[in-house]
Design a protein around this motif. Sequence first.
Motif, PDB file in Angstrom:
ATOM      1  N   LEU A 325       4.753 -32.033-103.598  1.00  0.00           N
ATOM      2  CA  LEU A 325       4.275 -30.964-103.698  1.00  0.00           C
ATOM      3  C   LEU A 325       3.580 -31.335-105.162  1.00  0.00           C
ATOM      4  O   LEU A 325       4.212 -31.566-106.690  1.00  0.00           O
ATOM      5  CB  LEU A 325       4.499 -29.638-104.123  1.00  0.00           C
ATOM      6  CG  LEU A 325       3.856 -28.291-104.376  1.00  0.00           C
ATOM      7  CD1 LEU A 325       2.168 -28.249-103.238  1.00  0.00           C
ATOM      8  CD2 LEU A 325       4.807 -27.305-104.605  1.00  0.00           C
ATOM      9  N   SER A 326       2.036 -30.967-105.684  1.00  0.00           N
ATOM     10  CA  SER A 326       1.569 -31.187-107.109  1.00  0.00           C
ATOM     11  C   SER A 326       0.533 -29.883-107.303  1.00  0.00           C
ATOM     12  O   SER A 326       0.845 -29.629-108.865  1.00  0.00           O
ATOM     13  CB  SER A 326       0.508 -32.248-107.115  1.00  0.00           C
ATOM     14  OG  SER A 326      -0.172 -32.178-108.588  1.00  0.00           O
ATOM     15  N   PHE A 327      -0.107 -29.009-106.790  1.00  0.00           N
ATOM     16  CA  PHE A 327      -0.243 -28.060-107.315  1.00  0.00           C
ATOM     17  C   PHE A 327      -1.162 -27.097-105.795  1.00  0.00           C
ATOM     18  O   PHE A 327      -1.366 -28.031-104.993  1.00  0.00           O
ATOM     19  CB  PHE A 327      -2.095 -28.104-108.075  1.00  0.00           C
ATOM     20  CG  PHE A 327      -2.997 -28.893-107.533  1.00  0.00           C
ATOM     21  CD1 PHE A 327      -3.875 -28.608-106.671  1.00  0.00           C
ATOM     22  CD2 PHE A 327      -3.006 -30.188-107.680  1.00  0.00           C
ATOM     23  CE1 PHE A 327      -5.159 -29.154-106.748  1.00  0.00           C
ATOM     24  CE2 PHE A 327      -3.891 -31.401-107.132  1.00  0.00           C
ATOM     25  CZ  PHE A 327      -5.040 -31.030-106.618  1.00  0.00           C
ATOM     26  N   VAL A 351      -3.593 -24.666-109.392  1.00  0.00           N
ATOM     27  CA  VAL A 351      -2.308 -23.398-110.349  1.00  0.00           C
ATOM     28  C   VAL A 351      -0.840 -24.858-110.260  1.00  0.00           C
ATOM     29  O   VAL A 351      -0.449 -25.105-108.909  1.00  0.00           O
ATOM     30  CB  VAL A 351      -1.925 -22.458-109.063  1.00  0.00           C
ATOM     31  CG1 VAL A 351      -0.835 -21.553-109.794  1.00  0.00           C
ATOM     32  CG2 VAL A 351      -3.154 -21.956-109.296  1.00  0.00           C
ATOM     33  N   PRO A 352      -0.655 -25.750-110.838  1.00  0.00           N
ATOM     34  CA  PRO A 352      -0.463 -26.609-111.282  1.00  0.00           C
ATOM     35  C   PRO A 352       1.631 -25.785-110.303  1.00  0.00           C
ATOM     36  O   PRO A 352       1.754 -24.630-111.035  1.00  0.00           O
ATOM     37  CB  PRO A 352       0.437 -27.053-112.047  1.00  0.00           C
ATOM     38  CG  PRO A 352      -0.174 -25.896-113.243  1.00  0.00           C
ATOM     39  CD  PRO A 352      -0.850 -25.601-112.636  1.00  0.00           C
ATOM     40  N   LEU A 357       2.564 -18.018-108.136  1.00  0.00           N
ATOM     41  CA  LEU A 357       1.536 -16.975-108.341  1.00  0.00           C
ATOM     42  C   LEU A 357       0.300 -17.266-109.831  1.00  0.00           C
ATOM     43  O   LEU A 357       0.577 -17.889-110.298  1.00  0.00           O
ATOM     44  CB  LEU A 357       2.232 -15.516-108.583  1.00  0.00           C
ATOM     45  CG  LEU A 357       2.881 -15.045-109.774  1.00  0.00           C
ATOM     46  CD1 LEU A 357       2.076 -15.276-111.267  1.00  0.00           C
ATOM     47  CD2 LEU A 357       4.491 -14.397-109.527  1.00  0.00           C
ATOM     48  N   ILE A 358      -0.194 -16.388-109.449  1.00  0.00           N
ATOM     49  CA  ILE A 358      -1.844 -16.215-110.596  1.00  0.00           C
ATOM     50  C   ILE A 358      -2.875 -14.872-110.749  1.00  0.00           C
ATOM     51  O   ILE A 358      -2.523 -14.690-109.818  1.00  0.00           O
ATOM     52  CB  ILE A 358      -2.317 -17.786-110.676  1.00  0.00           C
ATOM     53  CG1 ILE A 358      -3.384 -17.706-111.556  1.00  0.00           C
ATOM     54  CG2 ILE A 358      -3.522 -17.310-109.133  1.00  0.00           C
ATOM     55  CD1 ILE A 358      -4.255 -19.032-111.439  1.00  0.00           C
ATOM     56  N   ALA A 371      -2.055 -25.593-100.415  1.00  0.00           N
ATOM     57  CA  ALA A 371      -1.102 -26.516-100.986  1.00  0.00           C
ATOM     58  C   ALA A 371      -1.688 -28.534-101.167  1.00  0.00           C
ATOM     59  O   ALA A 371      -2.231 -28.411-100.547  1.00  0.00           O
ATOM     60  CB  ALA A 371       0.443 -26.732-100.372  1.00  0.00           C
ATOM     61  N   TYR A 372      -1.525 -29.505-102.731  1.00  0.00           N
ATOM     62  CA  TYR A 372      -2.139 -30.312-102.126  1.00  0.00           C
ATOM     63  C   TYR A 372      -0.926 -31.423-103.382  1.00  0.00           C
ATOM     64  O   TYR A 372      -0.014 -30.867-104.031  1.00  0.00           O
ATOM     65  CB  TYR A 372      -3.462 -30.492-103.491  1.00  0.00           C
ATOM     66  CG  TYR A 372      -4.931 -30.452-102.802  1.00  0.00           C
ATOM     67  CD1 TYR A 372      -5.748 -31.428-101.908  1.00  0.00           C
ATOM     68  CD2 TYR A 372      -4.774 -28.364-102.610  1.00  0.00           C
ATOM     69  CE1 TYR A 372      -6.527 -30.253-101.745  1.00  0.00           C
ATOM     70  CE2 TYR A 372      -6.282 -28.116-102.096  1.00  0.00           C
ATOM     71  CZ  TYR A 372      -6.742 -29.437-101.339  1.00  0.00           C
ATOM     72  OH  TYR A 372      -8.011 -29.176-100.651  1.00  0.00           O
TER      73      TYR A 372
END
Length: 558
Positions: A325-327, A351-352, A357-358, A371-372
């Motif tokens: 998972l990256s970000f 969002v790394p 949460l943000i 997710a990326y």
Amino acid sequence: MGGTLWYAQGKWRMKPAYWTEPVLDLNEDDLRSGLTVSTRHSRRDNFNTIKGTFRGEESSWQTTDYPQVSNPDFISADGGQESVADVDLTFTDNSIEARRIARISLESNRQQLTVSASFGLKTLQVEVGDNVRLTNARFGWDNKEFQVVSWSFGLTDELDLQTNMTLRETAESVFDEIDDGAVYENDNTLLVSVFEVPNVELSSETRTQVIREKLTNIITLTVKSGAPERIDYVESEFKLSSNTTWISLGTGQLGDFEAIDLEDGDYDLRARAINTFGIRGDWATLAEVNASGLLEPPADVEGFVAEVNGPIITLDWEPVPDLDLSFYRIRYSPELLGATWANSSTYVDKVPRPASLITVPARSGTYLVRAYDKSGVGSVNYTSVVVPVADVEPLTNTLSLTDSPNFTGTPKTNVEVVVDKLRLTDYAVAPSEGEYTFSDYIETGDNTVKRCRVYVSGVTARHDDTAGEFDDQSGLFDSAVGLFDSLGTNNQSSDTNIITLVSTTQDDPTATPTWSSYVPIKVADLSARAFRFKLKLTSASNNITPSVSALTAYVEYN
């Protein structure tokens, strides 16, 4: 008669050349010493051909040659060199009998395995000339037939009564009318030949693992065998299926071998056994083992929630467990129903990890997250949450400027209006972008500088100029997100985006104001007397453009 003659127990004894059944079965329990084994005669006593003479009625009682007896299997075993024994049968009066005796002598001589050992008192019941059966697992004998050629009895140094015997291998087939050369060259043992190395059985398992902070594919090759006792070690190799050069995977005991740091692709793996004598067996191969963990999309985001706290919204979700998972990317649509990933705009680009949460400015609408991984591959599905209008605290005054559907603002840079939609003009080759400037500005109600909440609401869709033709899809097929049936129609790519920008002034906008530079905003609290707006459209794919159908700028204040 082709027999044997010996002296024992005060008498001369003899046995003619015919088969008698074994009189005793012996095994390891009957031994009182180790076995001394001789596998071959000396070259002097070995022969593979017999010739000689006889005399009888058919030769008018004159000494003459009987038909020579030879066996090609014996000659081959002796390196192709013929070794002849002269056996004159003075008292045999016909050639048929002479040849039979010669063949028995030849085959009996080729039964060369000779064993010497001390045995217990059980062997008092046998004498020279008797046949016995001997079983010994170490030498691979299972009731192998031997003839007693010498026998003695006495006390050992420890005063133990034992018999000492010398046994010579024999077989009933020695005395038949069939040439058994091939049999006698291979019947010394039931043990397999040292040149027969057992095959191995292969299985594999593929996984991904982080090694030195890098996600990598690993293939574990498991090597087994049904006869491990005959294998000293194994060697293994691997290669890309498309290559021809094998790469060593190592040597070792039966078990697991690992190929690490592999790129995505199909791999061939093979292994073979090697015995104690260094003899190698046949390769066993696993073809086209797929290692594609690096292209596997991460898991979908779960537990996505939005918590409104006055002017801000906290977006929270469960962390995705994928090792690579990256970000996370968050997109936004003002629509409360029917919002999709493609028809939204990027709200938070990255969002790394490990954050999950943000906090973002509060706006009603639909928030979407995906997710990326480190290769830029996104999760198959996006996850969304809706923030109703009632959950966002309203301000007293709201001013707005709607430019859709006519989009009369200027200047327009690489954008145009097509059927009440604002689109890029030239978007055949990616990347492409354009800008639209709103038709007017918004001034506060009493023409004074106020602290205002400023944002732009734009409803956009992803327009595919190829009309969904398969051959016109951009990028690699395996990298496309979403379902196959959605390609070109309800595509869930995030290759289009709209970015809202604002410029402010503290001066009277009707005079000669000084405007600030345009800056991108989502929702911003700014102090100014007037606000002007701009929209940037971007596309990252050939023949794809954002298509803006609704566009309104808002200025709110108390």
